[in-house]
Design a protein around this motif. Structure first.
Motif, short mmCIF file in Angstrom:
data_model
loop_
_atom_site.label_atom_id
_atom_site.label_comp_id
_atom_site.label_asym_id
_atom_site.label_seq_id
_atom_site.Cartn_x
_atom_site.Cartn_y
_atom_site.Cartn_z
N ILE A 130 22.30 45.75 -20.42
CA ILE A 130 20.73 44.96 -19.48
C ILE A 130 20.03 44.19 -20.44
O ILE A 130 20.15 42.66 -20.40
N LEU A 131 19.68 44.24 -21.92
CA LEU A 131 19.34 43.32 -22.95
C LEU A 131 20.39 42.21 -23.07
O LEU A 131 19.62 41.01 -23.38
N PRO A 166 24.73 43.02 -13.30
CA PRO A 166 24.65 43.93 -12.24
C PRO A 166 25.60 45.15 -11.88
O PRO A 166 25.18 46.05 -11.54
N LEU A 167 26.76 44.54 -11.94
CA LEU A 167 27.99 45.68 -11.67
C LEU A 167 28.49 46.55 -12.54
O LEU A 167 28.16 48.12 -11.75
N GLY A 168 28.67 46.21 -13.48
CA GLY A 168 27.98 47.13 -14.89
C GLY A 168 27.22 48.10 -15.68
O GLY A 168 27.34 49.06 -14.67
N ILE A 169 26.60 47.35 -14.88
CA ILE A 169 25.36 48.26 -14.92
C ILE A 169 24.71 49.89 -13.77
O ILE A 169 24.13 50.62 -13.83
N ALA A 170 25.65 48.96 -12.69
CA ALA A 170 24.86 49.80 -11.58
C ALA A 170 26.32 51.12 -11.53
O ALA A 170 26.58 52.52 -11.68
N ALA A 189 13.53 37.85 -15.41
CA ALA A 189 15.24 38.17 -15.32
C ALA A 189 15.76 39.39 -15.99
O ALA A 189 16.74 40.17 -15.32
N ILE A 190 14.87 40.38 -16.44
CA ILE A 190 15.09 42.08 -16.03
C ILE A 190 14.83 42.29 -14.97
O ILE A 190 15.57 43.33 -14.61
N THR A 191 13.98 41.99 -14.02
CA THR A 191 13.55 42.88 -12.81
C THR A 191 14.99 42.03 -12.40
O THR A 191 15.44 42.81 -11.44
#
Length: 478
Positions: free
Chosen positions: A301-302, A99-103, A333-335
Motif C-alpha cells: 500500500i505504501l 490493488p490486485l496484489g493487495i486484495a 491516493a491511499i483511499t
C-alpha cells in the motif's frame, strides 16, 4: 521534507526479504501443484526454475534503478525511454495490479485467521471477505498515519517470517529424515505422475513467480538507497538465493505431510499442514503467517500510494493524489487504492487474482526490457553504474513472451481477451487524459471539495516532480 538516502546494504536486505516473502509461499503451492498435474517432481522443478527466472529479471531491472537512482525509477525510466504514453500505460497496469496484489493478500490473511475455527470444513466465503475488507481498511487508516507508523511493522515482521518459514522447513526435513513411510512415499513416486502440457507449465510458472513478487521494491525506492549502483545488485544476489532455498524446503515440507490432493483442496496450505503436524498449535501458525502478510501488505500500500503521488506530480494523475495530510501521507491516493482493492475482494476468486496479476506484471517487465535495449542503442554513453549482461535482457524478454502468449495460444480463454482489452485500453485513457488535461480548470472545483473533505494540501515540492530527483516526500527510517 524529502527522502534521504538512508537505506544501506543491511536495511535493503531486510526490506527486500520482508517484501518478497509475503503471501505467495502460503498460497502459490496450490496453484503450482494444480497446473503441474499434481506431479511433485515437476512442481519442485518449477519452484527452482522460478528462482532462476526471478534472479535474471531482477538483475535486468536493477540497471534501471542504478542508471536513474530516484524514487519511481521504473515509471521515470519508461517515460525517458519509450515516451509518456508508455509510461501512462505502465501506470494504468499498476493501477490494476497493485490493488490486485493487495486484495489477494487481504483474502489470504482472512483465510488464515478464520480457518482454525473451521477445522472440518472450508470457512464461509462471506465471512472471509468481510474480514478481508476490515483488514484492508484498517491498514489503509494505518498508512494514512505516515510512513514511520508503518515502519514499526517491519522490524517485528522479519523475525516472525523467519520463525514461521524456518519452523515449517526444519519440520519437513526432520520428518523426511526419520523416514516414516507416509512422509517419504510421495517422493519415491515423484516421477510417476502425469506430465503437464506447455500451457499448464506456463500457468504454473505464473503461480510460482507470484511468490517472488516484490523483488522490484529496491528499484522503486532507488532514490532512498545509499550507493544504489553497488547495493541494489548486491542485495538481489544475497537475498533471492536465500529466499529460493527457503521456498523449496517449505514446499518439500508441505509435500512430506500433505498429499497433492490435500494441498490443492485448501487455500490455507500452511494451516492444513499444521493441523496434521501439531493440531493444537494451528492457531499459532495462523497468527504468525497473518502477521507477516500484514507487514507485506502495508509495504505494498505504501509503495502504490507513492507511485500515484509521483504520477500526480508528473501530471498523469489528478492533482489531488499528490496532496498530503498532516502526517505527510497522500491520503487520497491511499483511499483510491483501498477502494479498488475492496471491489476485487468482493468479486474475485483467489487463484484467478494471482493469474491475472502475473500476466499484467510480465507485460510490464517486457516493456521495461524493450526500453532498456532502446536506451542502450540511443544513449550508449549514458553513465551506468551497473550494467546487466545482454543475454539476461534478451532472456527476460523471451520469458515474458512465453508466459504471456503460451496460455493464450495453447488454451485460449475469453478472460485473457478481457485482460488485454483492459491493459491496452490504457492507451485510450491516455488520449482522453491528454485531451481533458487541456481543460483541467473544469475539475478545480472538484479538487477543492476533495481537498476539504480529506484535509490535504499540496506539498512544497509540487513543481519539482520526479524529473529533478531533488525533492521527495519524507525520510524513511528502517
Amino acid at each position: 521534507m524529502q527522502l534521504l538516502r538512508a537505506i544501506g546494504f543491511f536495511h535493503g536486505n531486510i526490506l527486500l526479504f520482508c517484501v518478497t516473502t509475503g503471501a505467495g509461499i502460503f498460497v502459490s503451492p496450490k496453484g503450482v501443484l494444480k497446473y503441474s498435474s499434481l506431479n511433485i517432481a515437476v512442481s519442485l522443478s518449477i519452484w527452482a526454475a522460478c528462482a532462476v527466472l526471478t534472479m535474471i529479471t531482477a538483475l535486468s531491472l536493477a540497471e534501471m534503478g542504478t542508471t536513474f537512482p530516484r524514487s519511481g525509477a521504473p515509471y521515470y525510466f519508461l517515460k525517458r525511454s519509450l515516451g509518456s504514453s508508455v509510461a501512462f500505460l505502465s501506470l494504468w497496469i499498476k493501477l490494476f495490479t497493485y490493488p490486485l496484489g493487495i486484495a489477494t493478500q487481504s483474502l489470504i490473511i482472512s483465510t488464515y485467521l478464520i480457518q482454525p475455527f473451521y477445522t472440518r470444513c472450508p470457512a464461509p466465503e462471506l465471512l472471509k471477505k468481510c474480514l478481508a475488507l476490515a483488514t484492508l481498511w484498517s491498514l489503509g487508516l494505518l498508512n494514512a498515519q505516515g510512513v514511520l507508523t508503518v515502519a514499526w511493522f517491519q522490524t517485528i515482521s522479519i523475525l516472525v517470517k523467519m520463525a514461521v518459514l524456518c519452523f515449517i522447513s526444519l519440520t519437513g526435513i526432520v520428518l523426511i529424515g526419520i523416514g516414516k513411510k507416509e512422509n517419504v512415499a510421495r517422493f519415491e513416486k515423484a516421477f510417476d505422475a502425469e506430465l503437464p502440457g506447455v500451457s499448464q507449465i506456463a500457468e504454473a510458472f505464473l503461480q510460482g513467480l507470484f511468490a517472488y513478487s516484490g523483488t522490484s521494491v529496491l528499484i522503486n525506492i532507488a532514490g532512498e538507497i545509499k550507493n544504489p549502483g553497488e547495493n541494489i545488485p548486491k542485495s538481489l544476489i544475497t537475498v533471492l538465493p536465500t529466499v529460493a532455498v527457503i521456498y523449496v524446503l517449505v514446499n518439500i515440507s508441505y509435500l512430506a505431510v500433505l498429499t497433492p490432493q490435500e494441498i490443492i483442496s485448501t487455500d490455507a496450505v500452511a494451516v492444513t499442514w499444521m493441523d496434521k503436524v501439531i493440531p493444537s498449535m494451528q492457531w499459532v501458525i495462523s497468527f504468525g503467517i497473518s502477521t507477516s502478510i500484514v507487514s507485506n501488505m502495508c509495504c505494498t500500500i505504501l509503495s502504490a500510494s507513492r507511485l500515484f503521488y509521483t504520477a500526480s506530480q508528473e501530471g498523469q494523475l489528478p492533482l489531488i493524489f499528490s496532496m498530503l495530510n498532516n502526517y505527510f501521507s497522500p491520503t487520497v491516493a491511499i483511499t483510491q487504492i483501498i477502494i479498488l482493492a475492496s471491489f476485487l475482494i468482493i468479486s474475485s476468486d483467489l487463484i484467478n487474482l494471482i493469474k491475472y496479476s502475473g500476466l499484467a506484471t510480465w507485460v510490464l517487465r517486457g516493456l521495461y526490457m524493450i526500453g532498456l535495449l532502446k536506451l542502450r542503442y540511443e544513449e550508449p554513453n549514458l553513465p551506468r553504474p551497473y550494467k546487466v549482461h545482454l543475454p539476461f535482457v534478451l532472456g527476460s524478454i523471451a520469458i515474458s513472451l512465453f508466459l504471456i502468449l503460451t496460455p493464450m495460444i495453447q488454451s485460449p480463454k475469453v478472460e485473457y481477451i478481457y485482460g488485454f482489452i483492459f491493459i491496452f485500453s490504457g492507451l485510450l485513457c491516455y488520449w482522453l487524459h491528454v485531451h481533458i488535461n487541456q481543460h483541467y480548470v473544469c475539475f478545480d472545483k472538484v479538487t477543492c471539495y476533495l481537498q476539504l473533505l480529506f484535509n490535504v494540501s499540496p506539498p512544497e515540492d509540487q513543481d519539482d516532480g520526479i524529473s529533478t530527483g531533488e525533492k521527495h516526500l519524507e525520510e524513511i527510517v528502517l
